[in-house]
Design a protein around this motif. Structure first.
Motif, PDB file in Angstrom:
ATOM      1  N   LEU A 716     -39.623  48.492 -39.927  1.00 34.90           N
ATOM      2  CA  LEU A 716     -40.583  49.529 -38.813  1.00 34.90           C
ATOM      3  C   LEU A 716     -42.091  49.226 -38.916  1.00 34.90           C
ATOM      4  O   LEU A 716     -42.453  49.396 -38.500  1.00 34.90           O
ATOM      5  CB  LEU A 716     -40.385  50.515 -39.716  1.00 34.90           C
ATOM      6  CG  LEU A 716     -40.781  52.103 -39.945  1.00 34.90           C
ATOM      7  CD1 LEU A 716     -40.480  52.603 -37.704  1.00 34.90           C
ATOM      8  CD2 LEU A 716     -40.452  53.075 -40.499  1.00 34.90           C
ATOM      9  N   ASN A 717     -42.339  49.104 -40.700  1.00 34.97           N
ATOM     10  CA  ASN A 717     -43.281  48.248 -40.650  1.00 34.97           C
ATOM     11  C   ASN A 717     -44.037  46.660 -39.570  1.00 34.97           C
ATOM     12  O   ASN A 717     -45.070  47.347 -39.187  1.00 34.97           O
ATOM     13  CB  ASN A 717     -44.302  47.733 -41.897  1.00 34.97           C
ATOM     14  CG  ASN A 717     -43.271  48.782 -43.336  1.00 34.97           C
ATOM     15  OD1 ASN A 717     -43.851  50.018 -43.435  1.00 34.97           O
ATOM     16  ND2 ASN A 717     -42.931  48.894 -44.584  1.00 34.97           N
ATOM     17  N   LEU A 718     -43.274  45.662 -39.675  1.00 35.15           N
ATOM     18  CA  LEU A 718     -43.464  44.845 -38.199  1.00 35.15           C
ATOM     19  C   LEU A 718     -43.448  45.384 -37.321  1.00 35.15           C
ATOM     20  O   LEU A 718     -45.237  44.874 -36.414  1.00 35.15           O
ATOM     21  CB  LEU A 718     -43.054  44.158 -38.206  1.00 35.15           C
ATOM     22  CG  LEU A 718     -41.974  42.608 -39.500  1.00 35.15           C
ATOM     23  CD1 LEU A 718     -41.102  42.068 -39.266  1.00 35.15           C
ATOM     24  CD2 LEU A 718     -43.305  41.853 -39.363  1.00 35.15           C
ATOM     25  N   ALA A 719     -43.314  46.553 -36.504  1.00 38.12           N
ATOM     26  CA  ALA A 719     -43.221  47.263 -35.527  1.00 38.12           C
ATOM     27  C   ALA A 719     -44.668  47.529 -35.369  1.00 38.12           C
ATOM     28  O   ALA A 719     -45.356  47.815 -34.361  1.00 38.12           O
ATOM     29  CB  ALA A 719     -42.381  47.944 -34.919  1.00 38.12           C
ATOM     30  N   ALA A 720     -44.884  48.811 -36.636  1.00 47.69           N
ATOM     31  CA  ALA A 720     -45.859  49.227 -36.301  1.00 47.69           C
ATOM     32  C   ALA A 720     -47.200  48.398 -36.198  1.00 47.69           C
ATOM     33  O   ALA A 720     -48.251  49.275 -35.907  1.00 47.69           O
ATOM     34  CB  ALA A 720     -46.380  49.814 -37.798  1.00 47.69           C
ATOM     35  N   PRO A 727     -46.380  53.433 -39.276  1.00 48.94           N
ATOM     36  CA  PRO A 727     -45.285  53.869 -39.385  1.00 48.94           C
ATOM     37  C   PRO A 727     -45.160  55.172 -38.141  1.00 48.94           C
ATOM     38  O   PRO A 727     -44.244  55.808 -37.674  1.00 48.94           O
ATOM     39  CB  PRO A 727     -44.111  53.433 -40.680  1.00 48.94           C
ATOM     40  CG  PRO A 727     -44.978  52.427 -41.094  1.00 48.94           C
ATOM     41  CD  PRO A 727     -46.167  52.076 -40.680  1.00 48.94           C
ATOM     42  N   VAL A 728     -45.818  55.961 -39.677  1.00 50.61           N
ATOM     43  CA  VAL A 728     -45.920  58.038 -38.962  1.00 50.61           C
ATOM     44  C   VAL A 728     -46.269  57.718 -37.658  1.00 50.61           C
ATOM     45  O   VAL A 728     -45.180  59.067 -36.694  1.00 50.61           O
ATOM     46  CB  VAL A 728     -46.831  58.497 -40.061  1.00 50.61           C
ATOM     47  CG1 VAL A 728     -45.385  58.748 -41.487  1.00 50.61           C
ATOM     48  CG2 VAL A 728     -47.884  58.226 -39.848  1.00 50.61           C
ATOM     49  N   ASN A 729     -46.906  57.344 -36.488  1.00 53.66           N
ATOM     50  CA  ASN A 729     -47.807  57.411 -35.940  1.00 53.66           C
ATOM     51  C   ASN A 729     -47.748  56.282 -34.929  1.00 53.66           C
ATOM     52  O   ASN A 729     -47.578  56.268 -32.983  1.00 53.66           O
ATOM     53  CB  ASN A 729     -48.930  56.820 -35.517  1.00 53.66           C
ATOM     54  CG  ASN A 729     -49.840  58.373 -36.668  1.00 53.66           C
ATOM     55  OD1 ASN A 729     -49.234  59.421 -36.635  1.00 53.66           O
ATOM     56  ND2 ASN A 729     -51.283  57.614 -37.280  1.00 53.66           N
ATOM     57  N   LEU A 730     -45.695  55.663 -34.632  1.00 53.92           N
ATOM     58  CA  LEU A 730     -45.354  54.896 -33.968  1.00 53.92           C
ATOM     59  C   LEU A 730     -44.701  55.543 -33.197  1.00 53.92           C
ATOM     60  O   LEU A 730     -45.419  54.763 -31.746  1.00 53.92           O
ATOM     61  CB  LEU A 730     -44.599  53.825 -34.758  1.00 53.92           C
ATOM     62  CG  LEU A 730     -43.929  52.567 -34.041  1.00 53.92           C
ATOM     63  CD1 LEU A 730     -45.414  51.638 -33.964  1.00 53.92           C
ATOM     64  CD2 LEU A 730     -42.897  52.503 -34.779  1.00 53.92           C
ATOM     65  N   THR A 731     -44.343  56.367 -33.198  1.00 59.10           N
ATOM     66  CA  THR A 731     -43.632  56.798 -31.722  1.00 59.10           C
ATOM     67  C   THR A 731     -44.980  57.378 -30.591  1.00 59.10           C
ATOM     68  O   THR A 731     -44.710  57.298 -29.543  1.00 59.10           O
ATOM     69  CB  THR A 731     -42.845  58.221 -32.332  1.00 59.10           C
ATOM     70  OG1 THR A 731     -42.103  57.396 -33.184  1.00 59.10           O
ATOM     71  CG2 THR A 731     -41.812  58.749 -30.356  1.00 59.10           C
ATOM     72  N   LYS A 732     -45.731  57.823 -31.306  1.00 62.65           N
ATOM     73  CA  LYS A 732     -47.206  58.762 -30.687  1.00 62.65           C
ATOM     74  C   LYS A 732     -47.586  57.363 -29.740  1.00 62.65           C
ATOM     75  O   LYS A 732     -48.137  57.900 -28.621  1.00 62.65           O
ATOM     76  CB  LYS A 732     -47.701  59.363 -31.098  1.00 62.65           C
ATOM     77  CG  LYS A 732     -47.884  60.708 -31.244  1.00 62.65           C
ATOM     78  CD  LYS A 732     -48.944  61.199 -32.122  1.00 62.65           C
ATOM     79  CE  LYS A 732     -48.817  63.072 -32.775  1.00 62.65           C
ATOM     80  NZ  LYS A 732     -49.580  63.293 -33.672  1.00 62.65           N
ATOM     81  N   LYS A 733     -47.629  57.207 -30.742  1.00 60.74           N
ATOM     82  CA  LYS A 733     -48.634  55.443 -29.824  1.00 60.74           C
ATOM     83  C   LYS A 733     -47.590  54.573 -29.028  1.00 60.74           C
ATOM     84  O   LYS A 733     -48.490  54.239 -27.722  1.00 60.74           O
ATOM     85  CB  LYS A 733     -48.176  54.566 -30.990  1.00 60.74           C
ATOM     86  CG  LYS A 733     -49.291  53.080 -30.733  1.00 60.74           C
ATOM     87  CD  LYS A 733     -51.165  53.355 -31.532  1.00 60.74           C
ATOM     88  CE  LYS A 733     -52.188  52.067 -30.535  1.00 60.74           C
ATOM     89  NZ  LYS A 733     -53.038  51.615 -31.372  1.00 60.74           N
TER      90      LYS A 733
END
Ligand SMILES: [Zn+2]
Ligand SMILES: [Zn+2]
Length: 879
Positions: A716-720, A727-733
């Motif tokens: 998750l951290n790598l994806a963010a 990570p908490v904003n990943l979906t919005k992004k």
């Protein structure tokens, strides 16, 4: 004589031999244990092989059983005659180095004449040519006149399987009377007709053969006796065939009722009635022993039988599903001798229904494939379907050969049956060569069979992680030895051991065996026939000698982690029953120190909510910190407490019951935590289907769960980081990215269209007229098929009426489209035919509808020719 029923005869036989000091044992599972030479148990003797070979010591040296058996060697004849069947029960009394010919012959006589009440003067024994001993027992002790005792040769009356123990047989024939005879003057015992039938076969294992016809007397002689229960019932009930004995007739009648047909009215219908009657028995028993339909091994045998039965149901005109209905009758008729049928009833019926539905689907699929094959045959001008294709239909789509033949015959085609048999043979041989047959009973020969069968090892590891004991046997990889030295691989056997051997789905312990001067790394621990536990591994230091005292220490961390996963498996099974229902049965499991896998019977994928509910229950029981207890009790006591047991598993007299508080109670020989709290936490990581009606859950416990989440967190951290956000904003992004991509794509599309139009210049200059139809044929640089279509639509609008042909080269490929308006079409223009002709010029092919067609090509140099030839091509079309 009373016409005893099948269930009565079974009981009479077992009780009789129990009264002769035999241990009465339940039928073994149809699935052979530790015997790769057999797919299915096919005789009463088969599951007792370890006692005959001396690899295991029998619980008593006299045993009697009624064994369920399946033989599929004659499957093609089942149904065609009333003699053949795949399922039967075999009555047997066995002596392991105990009584011999005298008792065996006397008891068989006593049972047949006094217990069953067959008339003595209708019974005819046969003996092996040279076996005067058996002859004399029959003649002098039983009192059968010499002329009524038949001497037969090796083929009929000598049992032999390669080199090894073997011996003569003595059979007993029953004269069913003239009405069953062939009326030939020389009709007597041994005649092929139905008058004299063999009801009993005593096998006297008395020699050791070298495989070349030389025999020496065995010191330990065995008796192996067999009698087909259904055949005995045929005689006792004085009926035509096994299909007429009480229990099987009840089933046969049910088949007739479901199909709305009558037996013995039409020979062709009788074939289907008998086939279904036989196959449904095999199928029901196989499923009750935990076999699942599949495309290999036992599962394939099951699938084949099931599909043949379903197919013959269709032949009889049965429209709906019917196998489960018939199976209910099998269960009703046989549960007396086989209570497991009733216990697994819901499961059996459900699985049958699913598999029958699947078959009804594949049969339609097979029909489609067959009609494609027919087209190919017409094209190739052949009248015969190749054997390989017929076999492929059979093998992959469960399409029986007779069905393929029948369908093709209607259309004047044939099947290469020889080729079919050849393809089948190849497959059979592949299957057979996968099995290694070596010793005289057909079981695998390993170094361990050279070990003395009296050796047994005691497992002391339930409450110990290290222990000291004496070496009682040593082997290298190929032979029994007296010592093992540094660098050598082999197996160490000690009198007692704390090492758990792989069993019940739990993986083996690893660890070390040491003396002051030597060390052995245990890589695996195995359980062998006769209760021996072997430590498999390598000597890393020093020398190990027979009879030496050694210290055995297991890898404690591994054991503890395995215990957590095993205990969690018990909680999981109970939770699944609570959430899904009591039809959930364990169908397999694998517990290691890293994870747990649990296969169970259930008929659909679990929903997210069900999985969550199961996790919650298991975690709640972990949080309850339930104490884990084990008790030893008899199997009957265990069943009374409601302990969950395994399908088709062979349990000893005393079983170990593992309880977790009041929540779970299960028969289990594995190692566990002492308190469920030690499991810490439980997480399901996957839920999948492994076969029809069987689901698989993989799960983790304790530190395994943390490792799993750590890995996820890292990802998750790598994806963010890659998305340049938290990570908490990943979906919005990601949603923002998708919006952006959509906008860019649409802009890109617009630009491409504009470019194409610009590249074309003032295209309307190129419009010509052919027989009053406007034609625009043009070359456009670098436009893909999509762009070409858009462009074509625009130009067609501009043109108002007529035909548009566009060609464009992109890299080495050519895209070609043609479009015609309604008016142009009315005058004879056909876009599809235009493309067909023009595409050839660019080394391609294609076609399409009259109003719109497209094609690809490989030769950009031909584009000019397309443009040039377009008017002429169109002209030819116009009226
Ligand atoms: Zn005859
Ligand atoms: Zn267990």
């Amino acid at each position: 004589m009373k016409a005893y029923g099948v269930n009565e005869l079974r009981k009479m036989y077992l009780d009789f031999f129990e009264s002769k000091d035999h241990l009465k044992m339940n039928s073994f599972s149809l699935v052979p244990q530790n015997d790769k030479s057999l797919l299915l148990i096919n005789s009463g003797m088969a599951p007792l092989k370890p006692y005959f070979t001396g690899q295991e010591i029998p619980p008593r040296n006299r045993i009697t059983t009624c064994q369920k058996c399946i033989r599929t060697g004659d499957i093609e004849n089942v149904g065609k005659t009333a003699r053949h069947g795949t399922f039967f029960e075999m009555l047997g009394n066995f002596s392991f180095g105990d009584y011999f010919k005298t008792e065996a012959i006397h008891w068989s006589w006593e049972f047949l004449t006094e217990v069953v009440g067959l008339e003595a003067n209708r019974l005819y024994p046969s003996v092996y040519l040279d076996d005067d001993e058996a002859f004399d027992i029959w003649n002098k002790e039983i009192g059968i006149p010499a002329e009524n005792i038949f001497r037969f040769g090796k083929e009929d009356n000598f049992w032999e399987h390669g080199a090894g123990p073997c011996g003569p047989c003595s059979e007993i024939y029953y004269d069913r009377g003239e009405k069953y005879g062939c009326k030939k003057p020389d009709c007597t015992v041994g005649c092929e007709c139905d008058r004299y039938i063999e009801v009993w076969n005593n096998v006297f294992t008395q020699f050791e053969g070298d495989g070349n016809g030389n025999y020496t007397e065995l010191s330990n002689k065995n008796i192996d006796t067999g009698m087909g229960l259904e055949r005995l019932a045929t005689v006792v009930q004085d009926v035509d065939s096994i299909f007429d004995v009480d229990t099987i007739k009840a089933l046969r009648d049910k088949v007739c009722e479901v199909a709305g047909v009558a037996y013995k009215k039409d020979a062709k219908i009788d074939v289907s009635i008998r086939l279904i009657t036989d196959h449904i028995r095999s199928v029901t028993f196989m499923i009750s022993d935990g076999i699942i339909p599949s495309n290999e091994g036992r599962g394939y045998v099951l699938r084949r039988l099931l599909r043949r039965a379903a197919r013959h149901g269709r032949l009889l005109g049965i429209k709906d599903r019917f196998l489960a209905t018939l199976s209910t009758t099998v269960i009703k008729e046989s549960k007396d001798g086989y209570p497991e049928l009733e216990e697994k009833k819901d499961y059996i019926l459900k699985l049958l229904t699913i598999e029958e539905d699947n078959f009804n689907k594949t049969i339609d699929q097979g029909l489609t494939i067959l009609s494609e094959l027919e087209d190919t045959m017409v094209k190739d001008g052949t009248k015969t379907l190749s054997g390989e294709d017929a076999f492929k239909l059979y093998d992959t789509y469960g399409f029986p050969l007779d069905l393929t033949k029948e369908i093709l015959e209607e259309k004047g085609f044939k099947v290469d049956e020889e080729g079919f048999q050849k393809a089948m043979k190849v497959q059979r041989e592949t299957a057979r060569s996968a099995r290694a047959v070596t010793n005289y009973m057909g079981t695998d020969e390993t170094v361990y069979q050279q070990l003395d069968p009296v050796l047994t090892s005691a497992f002391v590891g339930y409450d110990k992680v290290s222990h000291s004991s004496k070496i009682m046997a040593l082997t290298t990889e190929s032979e029994v030895t007296e010592e093992l030295i540094a660098g050598q691989s082999g197996t160490i056997f000690t009198e007692e051991t704390p090492f758990y051997a792989t069993s019940g789905g739990q993986a083996a312990d690893t660890g070390i065996i040491t003396t002051v001067d030597a060390e052995f790394e245990v890589e695996d621990t195995i359980k062998l026939q006769g209760g021996k536990i072997g430590h498999v591994g390598k000597v890393t230091r020093g020398l190990f000698k027979l009879s030496e005292k050694v210290n055995l220490s297991i890898d404690v961390n591994r054991r503890l982690a395995t215990g957590k996963n095993h205990s969690a498996t018990h909680l999981l099974q109970k939770a699944l029953r609570l959430v899904l229902g009591s039809h959930v049965e364990q169908a397999g499991s694998l517990v290691t120190n890293e994870r747990l896998r649990f296969d169970f019977t259930h008929f659909s994928a679990l929903t997210k909510e069900e999985i969550q509910r199961v996790e919650e229950i298991v975690n709640a029981e972990i949080a309850e910190a339930l104490p884990v207890h084990t008790d030893i009790m008899t199997i009957e006591e265990a069943k009374k407490t409601g302990a969950m047991a395994l399908f088709g598993e062979k349990y000893g007299d005393n079983v170990r019951v593992v309880s977790m508080g009041g929540f779970s109670k299960e028969l289990c020989g594995g190692t566990h935590v002492s308190n469920t709290g030690n499991i810490l936490v439980f997480k399901i990581v996957s839920e999948t289907g492994v076969a029809a009606g069987v689901r698989r859950i993989e799960a983790l416990t304790a530190v395994g769960v943390f490792a799993y989440y750590n890995e996820l967190e890292k990802e998750l951290n790598l994806a963010a980081k890659a998305a340049k956000t938290e990570p908490v904003n990943l979906t919005k992004k990601i949603e923002a990215f998708q919006e952006e991509i959509k906008a860019l794509l649409s802009e890109n599309e617009k630009l491409k269209n504009k470019l194409a139009k610009d590249a074309l210049g003032d295209v309307m200059n190129q419009v010509t007229e052919v027989k009053g139809v406007k034609l625009l044929a043009a070359k456009v640089p670098d436009v893909d098929m999509n762009g070409l279509r858009n462009l074509g639509d625009q130009l067609k609008d501009k043109l108002g009426d007529g035909v548009v042909i566009l060609a464009s080269a992109m890299a080495d490929k050519v895209n070609l489209i043609a479009m015609a308006t309604d008016t142009a079409m009315a005058k004879g223009a056909h876009a599809g035919n235009l493309i067909k002709e023009l595409a050839v010029l660019v080394g391609g092919g294609g076609g399409g509808r009259p109003n719109m067609a497209q094609a690809g090509g490989k030769n950009p140099a031909g584009i000019d020719a397309v443009v040039e030839k377009a008017p002429k091509t169109l002209e030819n079309q116009l009226k």
